[in-house]
Design a protein around this motif. Structure first.
Motif, short mmCIF file in Angstrom:
data_model
loop_
_atom_site.label_atom_id
_atom_site.label_comp_id
_atom_site.label_asym_id
_atom_site.label_seq_id
_atom_site.Cartn_x
_atom_site.Cartn_y
_atom_site.Cartn_z
N CYS A 79 0.82 -1.21 0.00
CA CYS A 79 0.00 0.00 0.00
C CYS A 79 0.85 1.26 0.00
CB CYS A 79 -0.94 -0.02 1.20
SG CYS A 79 -1.87 -1.57 1.33
N CYS A 80 2.04 1.21 0.59
CA CYS A 80 2.94 2.37 0.50
C CYS A 80 3.29 2.61 -0.97
CB CYS A 80 4.20 2.15 1.33
SG CYS A 80 3.90 2.26 3.11
N HIS A 81 3.60 1.54 -1.68
CA HIS A 81 3.92 1.69 -3.11
C HIS A 81 2.71 2.17 -3.91
CE1 HIS A 81 8.01 0.35 -3.62
NE2 HIS A 81 7.81 -0.67 -2.81
N SER A 82 1.59 1.48 -3.77
CA SER A 82 0.47 1.76 -4.67
C SER A 82 -0.14 3.14 -4.40
CB SER A 82 -0.60 0.66 -4.56
OG SER A 82 -1.14 0.60 -3.26
N HIS A 83 -0.24 3.54 -3.14
CA HIS A 83 -0.88 4.84 -2.88
C HIS A 83 0.07 6.01 -3.07
CE1 HIS A 83 -4.86 3.37 -2.00
NE2 HIS A 83 -4.26 2.30 -1.52
N THR A 84 1.39 5.77 -2.97
CA THR A 84 2.32 6.85 -3.34
C THR A 84 2.22 7.09 -4.85
OG1 THR A 84 3.76 6.28 -1.49
CG2 THR A 84 4.72 7.65 -3.24
N ALA A 85 2.13 5.99 -5.61
CA ALA A 85 1.95 6.14 -7.06
C ALA A 85 0.64 6.85 -7.37
CB ALA A 85 1.99 4.75 -7.71
N SER A 86 -0.44 6.50 -6.66
CA SER A 86 -1.73 7.15 -6.91
C SER A 86 -1.68 8.63 -6.57
CB SER A 86 -2.83 6.50 -6.06
OG SER A 86 -3.02 5.16 -6.42
N ALA A 87 -1.03 8.96 -5.45
CA ALA A 87 -0.95 10.37 -5.04
C ALA A 87 -0.15 11.16 -6.08
CB ALA A 87 -0.32 10.48 -3.66
N ARG A 88 0.93 10.58 -6.56
CA ARG A 88 1.71 11.24 -7.63
C ARG A 88 0.82 11.50 -8.84
NH1 ARG A 88 6.38 13.55 -5.97
NH2 ARG A 88 7.86 12.08 -5.10
N ALA A 89 0.05 10.48 -9.22
CA ALA A 89 -0.81 10.61 -10.39
C ALA A 89 -1.88 11.68 -10.20
CB ALA A 89 -1.46 9.26 -10.70
N ALA A 140 -1.91 -9.76 4.42
CA ALA A 140 -2.25 -11.18 4.56
C ALA A 140 -1.95 -11.94 3.27
CB ALA A 140 -3.73 -11.34 4.94
N LEU A 141 -2.26 -11.29 2.14
CA LEU A 141 -2.07 -11.93 0.84
C LEU A 141 -0.63 -11.79 0.32
CD1 LEU A 141 -5.39 -10.69 -0.78
CD2 LEU A 141 -4.74 -13.11 -0.57
N GLN A 142 0.14 -10.90 0.98
CA GLN A 142 1.52 -10.63 0.55
C GLN A 142 1.59 -10.33 -0.95
OE1 GLN A 142 4.64 -10.38 2.25
NE2 GLN A 142 3.14 -10.01 3.89
N VAL A 143 0.73 -9.39 -1.37
CA VAL A 143 0.71 -9.00 -2.78
C VAL A 143 2.03 -8.29 -3.12
CG1 VAL A 143 -0.54 -7.70 -4.54
CG2 VAL A 143 -1.78 -8.64 -2.57
N PRO A 144 2.72 -8.74 -4.17
CA PRO A 144 3.99 -8.08 -4.53
C PRO A 144 3.73 -6.76 -5.25
CG PRO A 144 3.52 -9.86 -6.06
CD PRO A 144 2.41 -9.87 -5.04
N PRO A 145 4.49 -5.70 -4.92
CA PRO A 145 4.32 -4.42 -5.61
C PRO A 145 4.53 -4.57 -7.12
CG PRO A 145 5.68 -4.14 -3.64
CD PRO A 145 5.49 -5.62 -3.84
N ASP A 146 3.71 -3.90 -7.89
CA ASP A 146 3.78 -3.94 -9.35
C ASP A 146 5.07 -3.28 -9.86
OD1 ASP A 146 0.97 -3.79 -8.33
OD2 ASP A 146 0.48 -4.11 -10.43
N ASP A 147 5.61 -3.80 -10.94
CA ASP A 147 6.74 -3.14 -11.59
C ASP A 147 6.36 -1.71 -12.00
OD1 ASP A 147 8.34 -5.32 -11.30
OD2 ASP A 147 7.97 -6.10 -13.32
N ALA A 148 5.10 -1.52 -12.29
CA ALA A 148 4.64 -0.19 -12.72
C ALA A 148 4.81 0.88 -11.64
CB ALA A 148 3.16 -0.26 -13.13
N PHE A 149 4.98 0.44 -10.37
CA PHE A 149 5.13 1.41 -9.28
C PHE A 149 6.58 1.83 -9.11
CE2 PHE A 149 1.38 -0.87 -7.06
CZ PHE A 149 0.46 -0.19 -7.86
#
Lengths: 131, 131, 131, 131, 131, 131
Positions: free
Chosen positions: C83-93, D120-129
């Motif tokens: 979530c740190c990765h995905s929401h930092t990317a979203s905030a940038r966008a 819980a799911l340990q989703v790996p961060p996307d390369d896109a991030f």
């Protein structure tokens, strides 16, 4: 991967470069670890965090090695991957033996266990603990 | 309030009473704090937790006072109200001075600060930290 | 690695495919990130989580960018790597500038610092704060 | 109860008194809340924490009210009782409306929900991030 | 990477080897996972942790599969990457179906959501909950 | 104290009143606990949270009592005072025996212990766990 690129030495602002110089002089090594390379995007914060860390983690009423072990304890409880790595390395460099590390882990494990029990049970603090 | 009643001395099973006797003998005080009175509903767990605590928190490669300060550090990071109270009292009883406590708080604060930054930034651990 | 395989588009159930279609239409991009590919094993939950996220994170009394920064703050405190990765990317966008991100990190660090102190010290809330 | 007595005005050192004076002047109120009265046992730390808080929480690229809401978000995730109370009161004083508070709570709840799922799911961060 | 090397079978002390033998016999597999290979640096702790785990996670008033799901719930809330992986694998091996796992995730998400709300709002426990 | 006043029945909006009616009918008791009285300031969120809780915590692939115990496990790990109280009471009401509660506490304690060790040691997940 970090959410920001880690800055190389030739990407530093003048202010960040001065902090890196002080990190190198203080630690007597040319190596500057990734945490500072991520913070270097914000030279003011880099300077402030490094300045406080240098002051707080130095000698005082507590030994610098004890402070590194306290740092590991907090970092494990906060699930900080980076800090578990970096401060275990720092504690080793400051003389933490295998025996000390084993006892540190035992205390971290024990505290995490009874923290969870006291919270689940919502045990009220004793009047005897009152300041 | 606890989620379970805190057992008084006359409500203890024989096994729990034996553990309370050992707590009193080990600590050289008649006072047994609330945590053990909540755990006493399960005498096997009471015995196991007390036994490990007594062994782990005793002298070893680390000083018992250092161990109490590590316990406070973990308890603060885990937000355990009871354990912050009980282990600060224990550390005081084992000789933690005002200066030591001030430095302990500074390290806990500093570690919590950089833990949050390293996690928010997702800084990757340096290859130099590899075991 | 995830604990479940991440589903590719051709492995989706009809219900999951409809949610992916809505994600794509709402975000105006063909890219669907890993979180949704892990949740897609349970199409009902996928639909419920996406539906709430879409509603909550949209415009309202708070700006969508402010909401993304709040999400980063919670995710850092909860030590959620993804979530740190995905929401930092979203905030940038959504327009978060370098200056805004620097200040966000400073607030996260400051709050983590004083949270730890207030908890370690068990400071009682002031009567003045009473609702 | 705190683990330390809360200092009254007439128990302050000169350095602590100067900080209290600045808190009063900055906030334009005679009231100084319990957190600072607990920290006042260590005037150097009191001065340092207050100084940083004053600087960080002031106007900048982010609005002071947004910063207070970020503080609430971190404090809730860190389970800090005191800070939830004190920063909700501060946000109210800076103009947080009922609608803004409702949305803040919704974002905190949503983030806590998906943080737990992603972990819980340990989703790996996307390369896109990747930065 | 771990902060300590993971020990291979031929690097084990006699005491650690005996624990590995018991792990293999109990689980009826030759595979010993990384957690035990990291703990094996401290054979006393290895023996103690394995002994308690074996006893606690076995049959009792709660089914072993229920216990594995409880372990996943705690591990997700504590943001433990390793434990989310290892205990999800264990729960699968003990018969956790896709439907059970979906419901487990829903409860973890729901609890994390309302935990955050109850903490942010500092809702006082009802007198009706008093033990 | 809560950061918001707890609403009494005669302060409810029509929408909030309808949710309270459903809580009473579902639980077959006139008592509505404090959490809902705090959420009632935002009737839409009240309705959404109650609706999901009712659906998720009902019968399914997992028994409602197992779900309550999972809720306690997450709440203890998240240090949520209110939720430890409320869900322990709910689990008792759904038939959790003293033996079940003792084993639940043992699993919570064990998981918290090994979570802390695995995190401090940064043990890498085994390839064998890969989905």
């Amino acid at each position: 991967m970090a959410v920001l690129p880690l800055l190389t030495d030739d990407q530093l602002s003048d202010k960040a470069r001065a902090v890196f110089d002080d990190i190198r002089a203080t630690r007597q090594t040319d190596y500057v670890n990734n945490f500072w390379r991520a913070l270097a995007h914000n030279p003011d914060e880099l300077e402030a965090v490094w300045g406080r860390l240098k002051r707080i983690m130095g000698p005082g009423a507590l030994d610098p090695l004890v402070k590194e072990m306290l740092y590991i304890a907090v970092s494990a409880a906060n699930a900080c991957e980076y800090c578990c790595h970096s401060h275990t390395a720092s504690a080793r460099a400051k003389g933490m033996s295998d025996e000390m590390y084993s006892e540190l882990l035992s205390v971290i494990g024990m505290a995490s266990h009874t923290n969870a029990l006291a919270t689940a049970l919502q045990v009220p603090p004793d009047d005897a603990f009152k300041a």
